[in-house]
Design a protein around this motif. Structure first.
Motif, PDB file in Angstrom:
ATOM      1  N   TRP A   1      16.357  32.605   0.682  1.00 19.85           N
ATOM      2  CA  TRP A   1      17.069  31.401   1.100  1.00 19.85           C
ATOM      3  C   TRP A   1      17.439  31.543   2.556  1.00 19.85           C
ATOM      4  CZ3 TRP A   1      18.260  27.430  -2.521  1.00 19.85           C
ATOM      5  CH2 TRP A   1      17.807  27.722  -3.820  1.00 19.85           C
ATOM      6  N   LYS A   2      17.559  30.406   3.206  1.00 20.94           N
ATOM      7  CA  LYS A   2      17.772  30.472   4.648  1.00 20.94           C
ATOM      8  C   LYS A   2      18.892  29.540   5.082  1.00 20.94           C
ATOM      9  CE  LYS A   2      15.372  29.875   9.008  1.00 20.94           C
ATOM     10  NZ  LYS A   2      14.300  29.205   9.714  1.00 20.94           N
ATOM     11  N   THR A   3      19.694  30.018   6.029  1.00 24.44           N
ATOM     12  CA  THR A   3      20.643  29.144   6.711  1.00 24.44           C
ATOM     13  C   THR A   3      20.758  29.627   8.148  1.00 24.44           C
ATOM     14  OG1 THR A   3      22.811  28.084   6.558  1.00 24.44           O
ATOM     15  CG2 THR A   3      22.747  30.435   6.124  1.00 24.44           C
TER      16      THR A   3
ATOM     17  N   GLU B   1      18.590  26.477   2.354  1.00 26.22           N
ATOM     18  CA  GLU B   1      17.332  25.967   1.812  1.00 26.22           C
ATOM     19  C   GLU B   1      16.467  27.139   1.338  1.00 26.22           C
ATOM     20  OE1 GLU B   1      14.333  25.531   5.509  1.00 26.22           O
ATOM     21  OE2 GLU B   1      16.135  24.241   5.585  1.00 26.22           O
ATOM     22  N   ARG B   2      15.680  26.869   0.276  1.00 25.68           N
ATOM     23  CA  ARG B   2      14.837  27.965  -0.202  1.00 25.68           C
ATOM     24  C   ARG B   2      13.594  28.063   0.666  1.00 25.68           C
ATOM     25  NH1 ARG B   2      13.490  28.308  -6.288  1.00 25.68           N
ATOM     26  NH2 ARG B   2      11.762  26.937  -5.793  1.00 25.68           N
ATOM     27  N   ALA B   3      13.329  29.293   1.160  1.00 19.61           N
ATOM     28  CA  ALA B   3      12.206  29.479   2.079  1.00 19.61           C
ATOM     29  C   ALA B   3      10.982  30.030   1.354  1.00 19.61           C
ATOM     30  CB  ALA B   3      12.614  30.423   3.205  1.00 19.61           C
TER      31      ALA B   3
ATOM     32  N   PRO C   1      24.857  25.056   4.585  1.00 20.37           N
ATOM     33  CA  PRO C   1      23.807  24.521   3.724  1.00 20.37           C
ATOM     34  C   PRO C   1      22.622  25.491   3.710  1.00 20.37           C
ATOM     35  CG  PRO C   1      23.891  23.342   5.818  1.00 20.37           C
ATOM     36  CD  PRO C   1      25.012  24.330   5.839  1.00 20.37           C
TER      37      PRO C   1
END
Ligand code: ADP
Length: 479
Positions: free
Chosen positions: A74-76, A55-57, A53
């Motif tokens: 984006w980060k995971t 998420e935009r950072a 999943p």
């Protein structure tokens, strides 16, 4: 220490070769030793977004030679360490990573200069000032010069103070990132740096620039570190590397034993095995044979090969030697893709010997695991091999490798102990090494079993290599 680790590919998100495996496993190993390491790669359209999943950072802009470009971060998390993705539709949302087939995208310089600059701007955006920026291969090779010249000297950017140190890791020097001279403005570096630092036979050479500007240069085995200074495997950069000799380190790649371990591998028909109980290996071999229409015969070894079909991997030796190998009464199972002439060759070989040859053209991770697990012997007759991962996987799977003594193959395989080796790049020595392997398999089962045990007991886990990278980081930061 704080480290930014940049790679154009990281498994399982995107992979074309061994670098993706390294970039997946090394950062978590460094993180486990107590360092704050964050990896960053482009967000390609084609990668398995289901892998984690995301998420935009951050949303931000990047100054390129021809104006501002939009980017998002984006980060995971992967293996316990954060992974960031740089997104830009125009540059990265394409079908291939670097091109289609063997044709590179014409704007690769712009795409990867953008990636380097965006990585620096993303650090600012998330307030992460690394002590070290660790770059990998030509796609990240513009960064050391951009960092030092633009951020350090011309802008004296207050965020990047103290200026991070740069490490450049070479995973394969035959891919250098060469571009025509007229594209120089894309780098946004003063023209005066072209001639000495980047110019190579009338072209821009990003690897050359990185070798000049990085604080330390590493490559993936000790033997390859020497070969690229002293032999034609330096592909013309021997002189630049010799100049950096004191700062050039050979650090062998490790292996991710969660991913490549016969005791837990889910890919090989769900069958597992260990050195103490090899019944699973026999079962996998028999299923694999059934899948490829090869008869089950105890005294016939299955010889596996998983490789990009390029000259580097010794494909021309395979072409000259395959018929001789089959005459040893062996079966050959080949997985790979690349140069059509080699694809045609293997297809032809299968048509001529359908009961002895299995072939799969394409990229198939599960099959790579099945071959490692189900084969008896694994071939790597490479012309050169910076490190090579498959022979190290083979050791753990008790699939004895036959390798040419070059680069990392020379640093990991010992003839008669954990595999079979040959030196001269020609047909007879290669054939002779395969013949010895087949002979030992067929006629000396005790000896074969002993070698399998020795191979399976070896440990190439990442911890040792991670410690060596940290030593390099320490040597350039003084921390
Ligand atoms: P290189 O990076 O030069 O291709 P390495 O031996 O270092 O060679 O790493 C190759 C990696 O890519 C291994 O993990 C291997 O299993 C994988 N690989 C290569 N070709 C294929 C293929 N056709 N299908 C699946 N995996 C492949």
């Amino acid at each position: 220490m704080k480290i930014l680790y940049l790679s154009p590919e990281i498994a399982p998100f995107a992979k074309t070769g061994g670098l993706a495996d390294v970039a997946r496993a090394l950062p978590p190993a460094i993180s486990e030793l107590g360092h704050d390491i964050r990896t960053m790669m482009p967000r390609y359209f084609n990668f398995d977004a289901g892998a984690a999943p995301m998420e935009r950072a951050l949303k931000f802009t990047v100054g390129m030679h021809n104006g501002l470009r939009a980017a998002s971060l984006w980060k995971t998390e992967s293996g316990g360490a954060p992974v960031y993705f740089i997104a830009n539709e125009e540059f990265f949302f394409r079908d291939g990573l670097y091109g289609i087939g063997d044709r590179d995208y014409p704007d690769n310089l712009e795409r990867f200069v953008f990636f380097c600059k965006a990585a620096l701007e993303a650090c600012r955006g998330i307030g992460f000032l690394p002590d070290v920026i660790h770059c990998n291969d030509w796609q990240t090779a513009a960064l050391p010069a951009i960092l030092k010249l633009i951020y350090g000297v011309y802008r004296r950017d207050p965020f990047f103070d103290p200026l991070p140190r740069a490490v450049y890791s070479i995973h394969n020097l035959s891919y250098q990132g060469r571009f025509t001279e007229d594209l120089w403005p894309v780098l946004s570096i003063p023209r005066s740096y072209y001639t000495y630092d980047f110019e190579f036979y009338g072209q821009i050479n990003l690897s050359k620039g990185a070798i000049h500007f990085a604080d330390a240069v590493t490559t993936v085995s000790e033997t390859y570190a020497r070969e690229i200074r002293e032999t034609e495997f330096g592909y013309g950069l021997q002189g630049s590397l010799e100049n950096r000799r004191a700062d050039l380190h050979g650090i062998l790649n490790g292996v991710d034993y969660i991913e490549w371990n016969p005791e837990v591998d889910p890919h090989a028909y769900g069958i597992t095995y260990s050195a103490d109980d090899l019944s699973g290996k026999r079962e996998i071999k028999s299923r694999l044979r059934a899948e490829y229409g090869l008869p089950n015969k105890d005294d016939v070894p299955v010889i596996g090969m998983v490789a990009r079909f390029v000259q580097q991997k010794g494909m021309d030796l395979m072409v000259d030697c395959a018929e001789h190998i089959l005459r040893l009464n062996a079966q050959l199972l080949v997985l790979g893709s690349g140069d059509p002439q080699y694809q045609d060759f293997f297809e032809g070989l299968r048509r001529a010997h359908p009961d002895r040859v299995g072939i799969y053209i394409g990229f198939n991770n599960a099959l790579a695991h099945k071959i490692e697990a189900g084969a008896d012997i694994f071939l790597m007759p490479s012309h050169f091999e910076p490190c090579g991962l498959n022979q190290i996987y083979s050791l753990r799977y008790g699939t004895l490798p036959v390798v040419r003594l070059t680069g990392g193959l020379a640093d990991t395989i010992r003839d008669g102990e954990n595999g079979f080796t040959f030196s001269a790049f020609s047909v007879f020595p290669f054939y002779e090494a395969v013949r010895r392997a087949v002979d030992t398999f067929r006629n000396q089962p005790e000896e074969w079993r002993k070698m399998m045990r020795a191979a399976m007991a070896e440990d190439y886990s990442w911890k040792k290599s991670a410690e060596k990278y940290i030593d390099v980081y320490r040597s350039i930061t003084g921390k």
